[in-house]
Design a protein around this motif. Structure first.
Motif, PDB file in Angstrom:
ATOM      1  N   GLU A 206      51.521  45.001  36.515  1.00  0.00           N
ATOM      2  CA  GLU A 206      51.737  46.353  37.006  1.00  0.00           C
ATOM      3  C   GLU A 206      50.448  47.147  37.253  1.00  0.00           C
ATOM      4  OE1 GLU A 206      54.510  47.685  37.961  1.00  0.00           O
ATOM      5  OE2 GLU A 206      55.812  46.032  37.364  1.00  0.00           O
ATOM      6  N   ASN A 207      49.650  47.320  36.199  1.00  0.00           N
ATOM      7  CA  ASN A 207      48.507  48.232  36.283  1.00  0.00           C
ATOM      8  C   ASN A 207      47.206  47.495  36.015  1.00  0.00           C
ATOM      9  OD1 ASN A 207      50.075  50.692  36.721  1.00  0.00           O
ATOM     10  ND2 ASN A 207      50.778  50.397  34.621  1.00  0.00           N
ATOM     11  N   PRO A 208      46.362  47.348  37.025  1.00  0.00           N
ATOM     12  CA  PRO A 208      45.125  46.575  36.863  1.00  0.00           C
ATOM     13  C   PRO A 208      44.193  47.196  35.836  1.00  0.00           C
ATOM     14  CG  PRO A 208      45.127  47.772  38.953  1.00  0.00           C
ATOM     15  CD  PRO A 208      46.501  47.893  38.388  1.00  0.00           C
TER      16      PRO A 208
ATOM     17  N   LYS B 111      43.987  37.993  31.024  1.00  0.00           N
ATOM     18  CA  LYS B 111      44.556  37.859  29.664  1.00  0.00           C
ATOM     19  C   LYS B 111      43.945  38.862  28.700  1.00  0.00           C
ATOM     20  CE  LYS B 111      46.804  33.818  30.181  1.00  0.00           C
ATOM     21  NZ  LYS B 111      48.211  33.580  29.851  1.00  0.00           N
ATOM     22  N   TYR B 112      44.424  39.992  28.401  1.00  0.00           N
ATOM     23  CA  TYR B 112      45.319  40.869  29.111  1.00  0.00           C
ATOM     24  C   TYR B 112      44.763  42.269  28.910  1.00  0.00           C
ATOM     25  CZ  TYR B 112      49.024  37.259  29.118  1.00  0.00           C
ATOM     26  OH  TYR B 112      49.768  36.128  29.303  1.00  0.00           O
ATOM     27  N   ALA B 113      43.492  42.468  29.167  1.00  0.00           N
ATOM     28  CA  ALA B 113      42.830  43.742  28.882  1.00  0.00           C
ATOM     29  C   ALA B 113      43.324  44.847  29.813  1.00  0.00           C
ATOM     30  CB  ALA B 113      41.329  43.588  29.009  1.00  0.00           C
ATOM     31  N   SER B 114      43.287  46.085  29.309  1.00  0.00           N
ATOM     32  CA  SER B 114      43.616  47.252  30.130  1.00  0.00           C
ATOM     33  C   SER B 114      42.363  48.035  30.528  1.00  0.00           C
ATOM     34  CB  SER B 114      44.573  48.176  29.375  1.00  0.00           C
ATOM     35  OG  SER B 114      45.776  47.521  29.081  1.00  0.00           O
ATOM     36  N   ILE B 115      41.325  47.926  29.700  1.00  0.00           N
ATOM     37  CA  ILE B 115      40.008  48.480  30.039  1.00  0.00           C
ATOM     38  C   ILE B 115      38.972  47.427  29.686  1.00  0.00           C
ATOM     39  CG2 ILE B 115      38.274  50.242  29.509  1.00  0.00           C
ATOM     40  CD1 ILE B 115      40.449  52.209  28.954  1.00  0.00           C
TER      41      ILE B 115
ATOM     42  N   VAL C 240      37.480  41.500  43.132  1.00  0.00           N
ATOM     43  CA  VAL C 240      38.349  40.710  44.017  1.00  0.00           C
ATOM     44  C   VAL C 240      39.364  39.918  43.190  1.00  0.00           C
ATOM     45  CG1 VAL C 240      38.418  38.793  45.657  1.00  0.00           C
ATOM     46  CG2 VAL C 240      36.696  40.576  45.914  1.00  0.00           C
ATOM     47  N   GLU C 241      38.892  39.326  42.093  1.00  0.00           N
ATOM     48  CA  GLU C 241      39.820  38.606  41.215  1.00  0.00           C
ATOM     49  C   GLU C 241      40.925  39.537  40.714  1.00  0.00           C
ATOM     50  OE1 GLU C 241      40.130  36.620  36.779  1.00  0.00           O
ATOM     51  OE2 GLU C 241      38.358  37.717  37.367  1.00  0.00           O
ATOM     52  N   ARG C 242      40.519  40.718  40.267  1.00  0.00           N
ATOM     53  CA  ARG C 242      41.504  41.680  39.781  1.00  0.00           C
ATOM     54  C   ARG C 242      42.489  42.057  40.879  1.00  0.00           C
ATOM     55  NH1 ARG C 242      39.612  47.683  38.190  1.00  0.00           N
ATOM     56  NH2 ARG C 242      39.348  47.688  40.452  1.00  0.00           N
ATOM     57  N   PHE C 243      41.977  42.306  42.063  1.00  0.00           N
ATOM     58  CA  PHE C 243      42.842  42.680  43.187  1.00  0.00           C
ATOM     59  C   PHE C 243      43.860  41.583  43.478  1.00  0.00           C
ATOM     60  CE2 PHE C 243      43.726  42.451  47.752  1.00  0.00           C
ATOM     61  CZ  PHE C 243      44.302  43.693  47.952  1.00  0.00           C
ATOM     62  N   ASN C 244      43.401  40.338  43.484  1.00  0.00           N
ATOM     63  CA  ASN C 244      44.300  39.225  43.787  1.00  0.00           C
ATOM     64  C   ASN C 244      45.353  39.034  42.695  1.00  0.00           C
ATOM     65  OD1 ASN C 244      42.955  38.676  46.164  1.00  0.00           O
ATOM     66  ND2 ASN C 244      41.594  37.163  45.248  1.00  0.00           N
ATOM     67  N   LEU C 245      44.952  39.181  41.435  1.00  0.00           N
ATOM     68  CA  LEU C 245      45.891  38.981  40.338  1.00  0.00           C
ATOM     69  C   LEU C 245      46.930  40.099  40.255  1.00  0.00           C
ATOM     70  CD1 LEU C 245      43.658  37.692  37.399  1.00  0.00           C
ATOM     71  CD2 LEU C 245      45.486  36.450  38.550  1.00  0.00           C
ATOM     72  N   TYR C 246      46.536  41.289  40.635  1.00  0.00           N
ATOM     73  CA  TYR C 246      47.441  42.434  40.477  1.00  0.00           C
ATOM     74  C   TYR C 246      48.133  42.822  41.776  1.00  0.00           C
ATOM     75  CZ  TYR C 246      46.358  43.130  35.612  1.00  0.00           C
ATOM     76  OH  TYR C 246      46.270  42.959  34.253  1.00  0.00           O
TER      77      TYR C 246
END
Length: 452
Positions: free
Chosen positions: A89-91, A288-292, A308-314
């Motif tokens: 849901e929230n990157p 896996k599975y940090a919020s900050i 880019v990795e974050r964008f693709n995963l989320y």
């Protein structure tokens, strides 16, 4: 336990007034149960019932909001262990530190990095979003730093890292309309911090020496009435942190274990002083599975692939990545520049636009809406054929920008050349290469022809 649609229906006023946007109360209840509508959309629900339903339908990982009303950032809110089950849901927010011990020159450099390190991808802006301001015993400078961040980087989320509760109270005021995240570390008087967080209406980080120690701390704060918490497991090794975050997520989602149902903050500089290794670790905890995620500095060559990795995963795996239909000028085209048409599947767009940019040939790239399908798939589905390409070219307005009538189509749809020329009337259709890496050579030759 989550409520079913029928259970929610029984708690509604059953007016079927349609003011919620749905035809019946049952339809609305089913959407609320599925997490596709908010109970607040019903104007007639009793407030106590509304709170009960909201609590029952809330995600197992609580959503904690920080930042401003104009730029809010949501932490947590997760419902699954794996992206393919539904979606993440929230990157996680990514950022670095501003310490009170830093020289003004270094602080200025870091602020400029936040302002400059941003990239656009498929209509989304990739950038760092959070800064951790650390008080190292100079409360006055701490407040000054926060005010500077709010002035020069107003869109950033702020983590207040201080052990002095009175200083933090002043810092919260200095944040103005922005809701910060308060990080007091491992303090003895945590209940006092909880009371302050309640009064100031800010979320609080709960830190421990090990995972089991978190449980009574979280339970104590929730009994005080504090709901917006962020966890810091206190892990001293990357392997331990990885295990902790998996345990937290699994316990919250599979077992509905409430003390672990909160977002998690991580500090990569805890585990290594090497910046490249910090980003390598960060790439693990994006999944896996940090919020900050906080690193010791921002470097473009390390930050961009992480974003880019974050964008693709989320991104939602059930929805194709698309770019908006329209005309995309590349390399500063003019009236005699080639015109290339392609589909709006994001991967195709990036490959084609990248090859055009690399060729240094000024071009007009026409991106047609094909519902996110690739060229061949869109052609087979009837979304990228002569009729609708011709219609798109005519309404796009490209004819007003150029003094020639030449259109390059992908080599994979060479069979539509004749029909497309008939539909366009007066246009020459050039068959481009089947693979995008052949574009630079083809465009250079075409550009010379158009200018001769």
């Amino acid at each position: 336990m989550a409520l079913t649609g029928i259970q929610i229906m029984k708690l509604l006023p059953k007016k079927n007034c349609k003011e919620c946007g749905f035809p019946t109360c049952l339809a609305f209840a089913m959407k609320v149960a599925a997490g596709q509508a908010e109970i607040d959309q019903c104007p007639y629900v009793d407030p106590k019932v509304k709170e009960e339903i909201a609590e029952a339908t809330a995600p197992p990982i609580r959503t904690v909001v920080i930042g401003t009303s104009e730029t809010p950032y949501k932490l947590g809110g997760e419902t699954v262990l794996f992206r393919h089950e539904k979606k993440f849901e929230n990157p996680p927010l990514i950022g670095t530190y501003l310490n009170t011990s830093m020289e003004d020159q270094e602080i200025t450099r870091r602020i400029k990095a936040y302002q400059q390190l941003r990239w656009e991808r498929v209509g989304n802006l990739l950038k760092p979003e959070v800064v951790c301001v650390r008080d190292e015993g100079n409360g006055e400078r701490f407040i000054t730093l926060i005010k500077r961040v709010r002035e020069e980087l107003p869109e950033l989320a702020i983590v207040l890292d201080s052990r002095d509760i009175e200083t933090v109270k002043q810092a919260i005021e200095a944040c103005g309309g922005s809701i910060p995240l308060v990080y007091p570390g491992k303090v003895e008087n945590l209940s006092s911090w909880g009371q302050m967080a309640l009064e100031k209406k800010v979320p609080l980080v709960v830190s421990a020496n090990y995972l089991g120690e978190l449980v009574p701390l979280v339970e104590g704060l929730t009994k005080q009435g504090l709901k917006d918490l962020v966890l810091d497991s206190g892990a001293l090794h990357p392997k331990e942190l990885f295990e902790d975050l998996v345990i937290i997520r699994r316990a919250a989602i599979k077992k509905r274990f409430k003390p672990f149902g909160f977002p998690v903050i991580t500090f990569m500089d805890r585990y290594t002083g090497d910046l490249s290794e910090q980003y390598l670790l960060a790439s693990i905890f994006v999944a896996k599975y940090a919020s900050i995620i906080l690193v010791s500095d921002l470097k473009a060559e390390l930050l961009f692939p992480l974003l880019v990795e974050r964008f693709n995963l989320y991104s939602d795996p059930q929805k194709p990545l698309v770019v908006e239909e329209g005309i995309y000028p590349i390399n500063g085209p003019d009236a005699f520049s080639p015109v290339v048409v392609t589909c709006n599947f994001a991967l195709t767009y990036f490959i084609v636009s990248g090859e055009i940019e690399g060729s240094r040939v000024p071009c007009w790239l026409l991106v047609k809406d094909t519902d996110g399908l690739s060229v061949l798939t869109a052609w087979a589905a009837g979304k990228f054929n002569a009729d609708n390409i011709a219609e798109f070219v005519k309404r796009s307005g490209i004819a007003e920008k150029i003094k020639h009538r030449t259109l390059v189509i992908p080599g994979y749809v060479a069979s539509i050349k004749g029909e497309l020329e008939e539909e366009l009337g007066g246009w020459e259709v050039v068959i481009g290469p089947r693979e995008a890496n052949g574009l630079p050579t083809a465009l250079k030759e075409l550009a010379k022809k158009l200018r001769s």
